[in-house]
Motif scaffolding. Structure first.
Motif, mmCIF file in Angstrom:
data_model
loop_
_atom_site.group_PDB
_atom_site.id
_atom_site.type_symbol
_atom_site.label_atom_id
_atom_site.label_comp_id
_atom_site.label_asym_id
_atom_site.label_seq_id
_atom_site.Cartn_x
_atom_site.Cartn_y
_atom_site.Cartn_z
ATOM 1 N N LEU A 157 0.740 -1.228 0.155
ATOM 2 C CA LEU A 157 -0.011 0.049 -0.170
ATOM 3 C C LEU A 157 0.983 1.253 0.016
ATOM 4 N N GLY A 158 1.126 1.710 -1.269
ATOM 5 C CA GLY A 158 2.114 2.878 -1.260
ATOM 6 C C GLY A 158 1.638 3.948 -0.768
ATOM 7 N N GLY A 159 0.544 4.554 -0.677
ATOM 8 C CA GLY A 159 0.195 5.834 0.080
ATOM 9 C C GLY A 159 -0.323 5.764 1.433
ATOM 10 N N ASP B 79 -4.042 2.324 -3.043
ATOM 11 C CA ASP B 79 -4.262 3.598 -3.314
ATOM 12 C C ASP B 79 -3.212 4.060 -4.121
ATOM 13 N N ILE B 80 -1.953 3.733 -4.012
ATOM 14 C CA ILE B 80 -0.765 4.180 -4.804
ATOM 15 C C ILE B 80 0.024 2.769 -5.039
ATOM 16 N N PRO B 81 -0.193 2.496 -6.293
ATOM 17 C CA PRO B 81 0.356 1.044 -6.708
ATOM 18 C C PRO B 81 1.932 1.310 -6.744
ATOM 19 N N CYS B 82 2.387 0.244 -6.080
ATOM 20 C CA CYS B 82 3.875 0.091 -6.417
ATOM 21 C C CYS B 82 4.531 -0.968 -7.436
ATOM 22 N N GLY B 83 5.521 -0.636 -8.052
ATOM 23 C CA GLY B 83 5.942 -1.543 -9.049
ATOM 24 C C GLY B 83 5.384 -1.328 -10.426
ATOM 25 N N TYR C 90 -0.121 10.668 -1.637
ATOM 26 C CA TYR C 90 -1.636 10.870 -2.114
ATOM 27 C C TYR C 90 -1.307 11.292 -3.547
ATOM 28 N N ASP C 91 -2.414 11.385 -4.189
ATOM 29 C CA ASP C 91 -2.723 11.795 -5.646
ATOM 30 C C ASP C 91 -3.568 12.977 -5.688
ATOM 31 N N PRO C 92 -3.428 14.081 -6.427
ATOM 32 C CA PRO C 92 -4.326 15.060 -6.207
ATOM 33 C C PRO C 92 -5.584 14.773 -7.053
ATOM 34 N N GLU C 93 -6.731 15.516 -6.288
ATOM 35 C CA GLU C 93 -8.095 15.121 -6.822
ATOM 36 C C GLU C 93 -8.204 15.796 -8.247
ATOM 37 N N GLN C 94 -7.555 17.109 -8.165
ATOM 38 C CA GLN C 94 -7.791 17.839 -9.486
ATOM 39 C C GLN C 94 -6.214 18.159 -10.040
ATOM 40 N N GLY C 95 -6.078 18.457 -10.895
ATOM 41 C CA GLY C 95 -4.577 18.870 -11.407
ATOM 42 C C GLY C 95 -3.526 17.909 -11.283
ATOM 43 N N ARG C 96 -2.319 18.379 -11.562
ATOM 44 C CA ARG C 96 -1.398 17.157 -11.743
ATOM 45 C C ARG C 96 -0.057 17.629 -10.963
ATOM 46 N N VAL C 97 0.697 16.541 -10.721
ATOM 47 C CA VAL C 97 2.157 16.863 -10.294
ATOM 48 C C VAL C 97 3.049 16.283 -11.262
ATOM 49 N N LEU C 98 3.773 17.230 -11.827
ATOM 50 C CA LEU C 98 4.570 16.746 -13.275
ATOM 51 C C LEU C 98 6.037 16.534 -12.787
#
Length: 623
Positions: free
Chosen positions: A107-109, A326-330, A392-400
């Motif tokens: 569970l990566g997150g 929630d955040i898959p590894c590999g 975590y991943d953003p709900e809207q927008g992106r992290v680049l």
């Protein structure tokens, strides 16, 4: 029913595959143990017949020898089977622990780990994974053993009167139905009282953990938390007692009901005996068979209900194993060296029912630049760090990452390119060496490397003064593996204690092992340090991390004032950004915070000793 069989079959395969050789041996012992009572009763009947019919001494001795061997068989096999079952149970426990925590680490997150409901489920799931395969194995062996015993005695009963045998079998049906229902109730109760039990464990831990000991004693909280702990324990016990009372009533009623077919069988036995159709040995065999068959039916009913209950419990372990990270590894391709990290109109909240923490934040951090992040509590600073590390991943927008969505890269490769010190850094109850080398367990870290980073954080002299140097365990909970003895024979604990500031330096040393990474994140790295240590740390990180992207989050503005760019967060938005000088001229929130902090350094200076300080010269707490 099909799902239950499938789950049970999967658990059985898991248990048996943990140690196939012991599993096969255990099955053999189970069969032998099941036959033993039947053979013993049969041998008893032979002995009684031989003595009652006045057979030869040799025949009587032979019958007695058979009886003694059967009794030895019955007495010696159970301890051996218990040993084999325990060995197999340990093998299953190791394998289940491995599977459980491999899944947890997949569970990566952080979403699950910051969710109380997940911890309730996790506690039950891990317990189910460790305990259920072993319990299922022992229940299955008990069922097989009981079935063999029942079949043997049922055959004996059928040879006398099929009605008696049928009555004994019918007596077990109500038991099976009732025990199955009770098993379902026990399963539901576990989920109901799990939050209460976790609360009671938390209150108990507060009274024993060193971190809480000071406040509990200073504020006199001991009795307060004892009261809360007892309240939660009583709440859980009240629920369990209700089920215990119901169980006792139901089982008592069933015992009374089961006496009816047993009484009928006894009456039939009396009738056959009075008619002279049974030999004395047959009477002994049938009396033993009657009692044993009834007991075997009771055991089988309870065991079958327990197996049904375990089929429900194992679903919790299956749910954990099937949990989608929630955040898959590999997954994804490896991340390339960092050129830029960008937040592109990022919106984030921890749950849909909670307010937004980040609101349309846009920010670019280029390689080789230092960015300071300041703001009041709750502005979103630490949340921004969590998104950088893809907790975590953003709900809207992106992290680049270099213009590519960070979700397209393997999360582990992203984190391998980062070094960090978190505000809530870990204090590992391990040796000094391990506390440092945990910063990079994939690399070969020499003692010279460890001493180098310890010197950088001014801990070298402190560690050299410890009785075992790098091997000294820093803990208030555990002792070193090796103890020494005083001349009078008393043992001396070899562990040592660190102050809060020393622990923070140790966490920074851990991060310094990763100075070769592309992105260094320092979240309140100097909150527990004195001014001298803070100044030295700022210089060390600045000099050692040149050419790498750095993000520094701090309430102490002198920590970030030399950054290439300072970002001011408020209500999840960037409200100001620029260099220290530019923000001072802007005369906005940053200037207000800066003046507020600096006022503590100049208010008490006599008027005649004050002198004007330019924006460029102001240092606030630096030497």
């Amino acid at each position: 029913m099909t799902d239950s069989v499938r789950r049970l079959a999967g658990s059985a395969r898991f248990a048996l595959s943990a140690d196939p050789l012991r599993a096969a041996f255990m099955i053999i012992l189970t069969v032998l143990n099941g036959v033993a009572p039947v053979v013993t009763v049969w041998a008893t009947g032979l002995t009684v017949d031989a003595m009652a019919q006045g057979r030869t001494t040799a025949a009587i001795v032979g019958a007695l020898t058979t009886l003694l061997l059967a009794m030895a068989w019955s007495q010696l096999l159970p301890p051996v089977q218990t040993l084999v079952e325990n060995d197999l149970g340990r093998a299953v426990e190791l394998r289940a622990q491995q599977r459980s925590f491999d899944k947890i680490n997949d569970l990566g997150g952080l979403a699950n780990f910051e969710n109380p409901e997940f911890h309730d489920r996790l506690r039950l799931a891990v317990s189910a994974g460790v305990d259920v395969p072993v319990q299922l194995l022992t229940s299955f062996t008990a069922l097989v053993r009981g079935a063999i015993t029942l079949i043997g005695f049922a055959v004996a009963l059928f040879t006398v009167d099929w009605v008696a045998a049928l009555l004994v079998l019918i007596a077990g049906v109500p038991r099976l139905i009732a025990e199955t229902r009770l098993g379902r109730d026990r399963f539901a109760l576990q989920a109901t009282i799990s939050p209460t039990e976790r609360l009671s464990m938390m209150y108990a831990a507060l009274q024993t953990e060193p971190d809480a000991a000071k406040e509990i004693r200073l504020f006199g909280l001991g009795n307060h938390f004892v009261g809360r702990m007892i309240t939660e324990v009583r709440r859980a016990q009240k629920s369990t007692r209700r089920l215990d009372v119901r169980t006792a009533k139901l089982q008592s009623l069933l015992e009374l009901v089961s006496l009816i077919p047993v009484a009928a069988c006894l009456l039939l036995l009396v009738a056959r005996t009075s008619q002279g159709t049974l030999q004395p040995g047959h009477v002994v065999v049938l009396l033993g068979a009657l009692a044993a068959a009834d007991g075997a039916m009771a055991v089988m009913a309870t065991t079958l209900a327990r197996i049904n209950e375990l089929s429900l419990v194992i679903t919790r372990f299956d749910d954990l194993m099937s949990l989608t990270p929630d955040i898959p590894c590999g997954t994804g391709r490896p991340a390339p060296p960092l050129q830029s990290l960008e937040f592109e109109n990022v919106w984030f909240r921890y749950r849909p029912d909670l307010p937004w923490v980040l609101r349309g934040m846009s920010l670019q951090i280029d390689a080789g630049t230092a960015v300071g992040v300041v703001g009041l509590n709750g502005a979103g600073k630490s949340t921004m760090i969590k998104l950088m590390a893809r907790f975590y991943d953003p709900e809207q927008g992106r992290v680049l990452w270099n213009g590519t969505d960070i979700r397209d890269f393997d999360v582990e490769s992203i984190r391998q390119r980062m070094g960090s010190v978190f505000q809530d850094f870990m204090q590992y109850d391990l040796s000094v060496r391990e506390n440092v080398t945990l910063g990079d367990v994939t690399a070969e870290v020499s003692d010279d490397d460890v001493w180098r980073v310890l010197e950088l954080v001014n801990l070298g002299q402190v560690v050299r003064a410890l009785h075992r140097g790098l091997d000294t365990v820093i803990s208030t909970m555990f002792l070193d593996a090796e103890d020494v003895e005083n001349p009078d024979g008393a043992e001396i604990p070899r562990g040592s204690f660190f102050s809060g500031g020393q622990w923070q330096r140790l966490a920074i040393a851990r991060m310094l092992l990763r100075l070769d990474r592309d992105l260094l994140v320092l979240d309140e790295p100097s909150s527990g340090l004195d001014p001298q240590a803070e100044h030295d740390l700022n210089e060390v990180v600045r000099d050692a991390a040149r050419g790498r992207a750095r993000v520094m989050v701090s309430h102490r503005l002198n920590t970030v004032r030399r950054a290439d760019r300072i970002v001011v967060l408020a209500d999840g938005r960037i409200v100001e950004q620029g260099t220290h000088a530019e923000l001072m001229v802007l005369d906005g929130r940053y200037r207000q915070l800066f003046d507020l902090q600096s006022s503590g350094y100049v208010d008490d200076v006599p008027e005649g000793r004050r002198h004007p300080v330019s924006v460029e010269e102001s240092t606030i707490g630096e030497r």
